[in-house]
Design a protein around this motif. Structure first.
Motif, PDB file in Angstrom:
ATOM      1  N   CYS A  40       0.592  -1.080   0.061  1.00 27.08           N
ATOM      2  CA  CYS A  40       0.379   0.188   0.203  1.00 27.08           C
ATOM      3  C   CYS A  40       0.151   1.429  -0.307  1.00 27.08           C
ATOM      4  O   CYS A  40       1.524   1.354   0.819  1.00 27.08           O
ATOM      5  CB  CYS A  40      -0.811  -0.247   1.361  1.00 27.08           C
ATOM      6  N   LYS A  85      -0.721   6.833  -1.023  1.00 22.62           N
ATOM      7  CA  LYS A  85      -1.750   7.479  -1.135  1.00 22.62           C
ATOM      8  C   LYS A  85      -3.492   6.551  -1.311  1.00 22.62           C
ATOM      9  O   LYS A  85      -4.135   6.424  -1.413  1.00 22.62           O
ATOM     10  CB  LYS A  85      -1.596   7.547  -2.983  1.00 22.62           C
ATOM     11  N   GLU A 107      -3.394   3.566  -2.323  1.00 24.16           N
ATOM     12  CA  GLU A 107      -3.105   2.871  -2.816  1.00 24.16           C
ATOM     13  C   GLU A 107      -2.218   1.319  -3.035  1.00 24.16           C
ATOM     14  O   GLU A 107      -1.123   1.286  -2.719  1.00 24.16           O
ATOM     15  CB  GLU A 107      -3.700   3.002  -4.756  1.00 24.16           C
TER      16      GLU A 107
END
Length: 646
Positions: A416, A419, A421
């Motif tokens: 991860c 951000k 993401e």
């Protein structure tokens, strides 16, 4: 007028001048020596102290002399007198490479004043001596030359020295020669069926085995003695786990009964009846919330169940209010066949990752407020990259990266970013170093099945074991293939990193081989092959390092516990090769809550009198062997044994 440029201090010249002043102070020219010492202080020409942040600090002459009090006053004179002998030798036999400082090398270099023609060419200083020498300002790597000596490192002293000296060369910490002397210390037949689980407790003093004969057994790791048998399961054991406080043992069998035992006294704490599905994993969460702790079990019915208990009282909370059992159900109308195949916790227990039969990887936040009530943990990732079931999943040792392995023949490294993401790197188990372009994954090609995944201790490498018996080592940051470990002839199902040596890895598999590998160059450090008389090769199904890294416990399909370590293992010489208690297979009675008592004595197994130690055929051992049983530490004349036990 321009300021005069300050020339950088020549450390070796400063040390030489310090030694001259020290020699003069302790000889016939004390006044000249004192004057030279004051001059060196005024000119700031003495070696400086460097703190842990790299900042230099000036020292006076007396502070420097106290720091290097192991340097004799006439050291510079003895070195000069010994110079001719060293030149005549024309060798570096006694030198320690990498140390050029006169003060650091005092007594251990090739100019050692005590070195004569009859002195052995081997280094005189042991590792312990070198690490205990005063070296607070020059945290340089101790060279491999020391590691080539015959003496093995003193591990506690070695790691204490690292706190003061900084970096140490890995070859000094654990040389290949150390692992080459590993050998089988003891093979103990302790079960009548395959043993699929083995654990060390948190102290490393005890070994716990779980078998298809429905028994868990506690062993003394240093002597190989059978200490206690946990009885209660009615079917084959599949998983075991020990909590971080080293107080509870959890085990689950194919009947889906999860039994919790008190490791301090062997008592049954509680019995949980799991849901309809087969239990695919059982783990204690490392997360801490005051006295609250968690036990997790995943199931093939698509659920993950969380029980809560108090770490102080060791009592599980009732299924009401804050103690309510938390169940994560991943079965949906869109995916009614979802099965949870594997679960892994992050190092702190904040996150939990799961792999399922639909190829989906899910990550949960376990520290959300929902876990304290009747809600479920917050799901922060649900992604399907694999095309087949994900039955291997492991969090890295430090950080938030996840390694998954699937039956589709690939692995994935998940991370991860800032951000929030999620990104991933695909690892191909069909890749080969000798085949250009093999790193490209083709879903239409023949798929190798990933059998197990693992991380190196420093998380630099990811290891994928596949059904072609090759273990592939990938760089965890770039995803490039680094090594191919080709020592097994069948699939490997055991991948274990060393507890603190980042360069050593253990693998074992169904080819009855246990191998220690070097992750520096991918070479074998040592290998063992299990052989059972009358049966042939016996596949290894589980193996673990002891917490201190000095021992390996491995179990096989024929009920044997194998203990490996360096040296000859003389502490195991008196323990018998077959160890059972005469009460191991006695009938049990079960109450409505799942607790059991011995049918004959009507007592819980932990409250019974000390049992007798017998062979696999039920023949009791002589009195001198019975003293190995806890509670029978009396004189051999007081122990009366006879006949066979059923």
């Amino acid at each position: 007028m321009d300021e005069e440029a300050v020339e950088p201090l020549d450390v070796e010249a400063a040390e030489f001048e310090f030694l001259i002043a020290k020699y003069l102070q302790n000889g016939r020219f004390k006044e000249i020596g004192d004057s030279l010492a004051r001059k060196l202080e005024d000119q700031k020409a003495l070696p400086k102290r460097v703190d842990w942040m790299g900042v230099e600090h000036d020292l006076d002459f007396q502070e420097l002399a106290e720091t290097y009090d192991h340097v004799e006053p006439d050291y510079i004179f003895k070195v000069s007198r010994n110079l001719g002998r060293s030149v005549e030798d024309g060798c570096r036999s006694g030198a320690i490479e990498g140390i050029s400082s006169l003060l650091q090398s005092a007594g251990c270099g090739r100019l050692d004043p005590s070195r004569g023609a009859d002195v052995s060419r081997k280094p005189r200083w042991t590792i312990s001596d070198l690490l205990c020498s005063k070296n607070p300002w020059y945290p340089r790597a101790v060279p491999p030359a020391v590691a080539s000596s015959d003496a093995f490192p003193n591990w506690p002293l070695l790691h204490t020295a690292r706190l003061f000296h900084g970096y140490l060369n890995p070859e000094v910490q654990f040389s290949k020669r150390y692992y080459a002397v590993f050998q089988l210390h003891k093979k103990i037949l302790g079960h009548l069926a395959a043993v699929f689980n083995v654990l060390f407790d948190r102290t490393g003093k005890y070994i716990i085995t779980g078998s298809d004969d429905r028994l868990c057994k506690l062993w003394d790791a240093q002597e190989g003695r059978l200490l206690f048998t946990f009885r209660g399961h009615s079917q084959e054991l599949v998983f075991m786990a020990i909590n971080d406080e080293n107080t509870l043992l959890a085990s689950v069998a194919t009947d889906r009964m999860i039994r919790i035992w008190n490791l301090q006294n062997g008592a049954q704490v509680i019995v949980h009846k799991h849901s309809a599905g087969f239990v695919s994993s059982l783990k204690f969460s490392p997360s801490v919330r005051g006295n609250l702790r968690f036990l997790m079990a995943s199931s093939m019915d698509g659920t993950i169940t969380c029980w809560k208990y108090d770490a102080t009282t060791l009592q599980f909370l009732p299924d009401e209010g804050d103690g309510r059992v938390v169940v994560i159900n991943e079965k949906t109308p869109e995916s009614p066949e979802t099965k949870i195949c594997s679960v892994s916790f992050s190092s702190g227990g904040t996150f939990m990752a799961s792999g399922s039969s639909d190829g989906c990887v899910r990550v949960y936040n376990m520290m959300c407020d929902n876990l304290m009530c009747d809600g479920s943990p917050k799901r922060i990732l649900q992604k399907s990259i694999h095309t087949d079931q994900v039955d291997s999943i492991e969090y890295c040792h430090v950080g938030d990266r996840i390694l998954t392995g699937s039956k589709d023949g690939t692995g994935c490294i998940w991370q991860c970013n800032v951000k929030e993401e999620w990104t991933w790197i695909r690892l191909n188990s069909a890749q080969s170093l000798g085949v250009p372009g093999s790193e490209r994954y083709d879903p239409r090609a023949y798929k190798r099945k990933v059998t197990m995944v693992g991380w190196s201790l420093n998380d630099q490498y990811c290891l994928l074991a596949s059904d072609d018996s090759v273990i592939r080592v990938f760089d965890s940051f770039s995803g490039s293939l680094t090594f191919e470990l080709t020592g097994h002839s069948d699939a490997a199902y055991v991948l274990e990193s060393h507890p603190f040596d980042t360069n050593v890895y253990l693998t074992a598999g169904h080819d009855a081989k246990l191998i220690l590998w070097s992750l520096v160059d991918g070479s074998k450090l040592c290998a063992f092959q299990q052989w059972v008389p009358g049966h042939g090769h016996s596949p290894f199904v589980d193996a673990k390092w002891s917490p201190d890294g000095t021992m390996i416990a491995a179990v096989d399909m024929f009920g044997n516990l194998n203990i490996y370590g360096p040296g000859r293992g003389m502490t195991y010489s008196k323990t018998p090769e077959e160890q059972f208690f005469h009460t191991d297979f006695r009938p049990l009675m079960k109450d409505s809550n799942g607790f059991v008592v011995d049918e004959q004595t009507q007592l819980a197994p932990n409250l019974m009198q000390p049992p007798f130690l017998v062979s696999a055929n039920g023949v009791p051992y002589p009195p001198e062997i019975q003293r190995f049983v806890p509670g029978r530490h009396c004189n051999s004349e007081q122990i009366q044994v006879s006949g066979h036990f059923c």
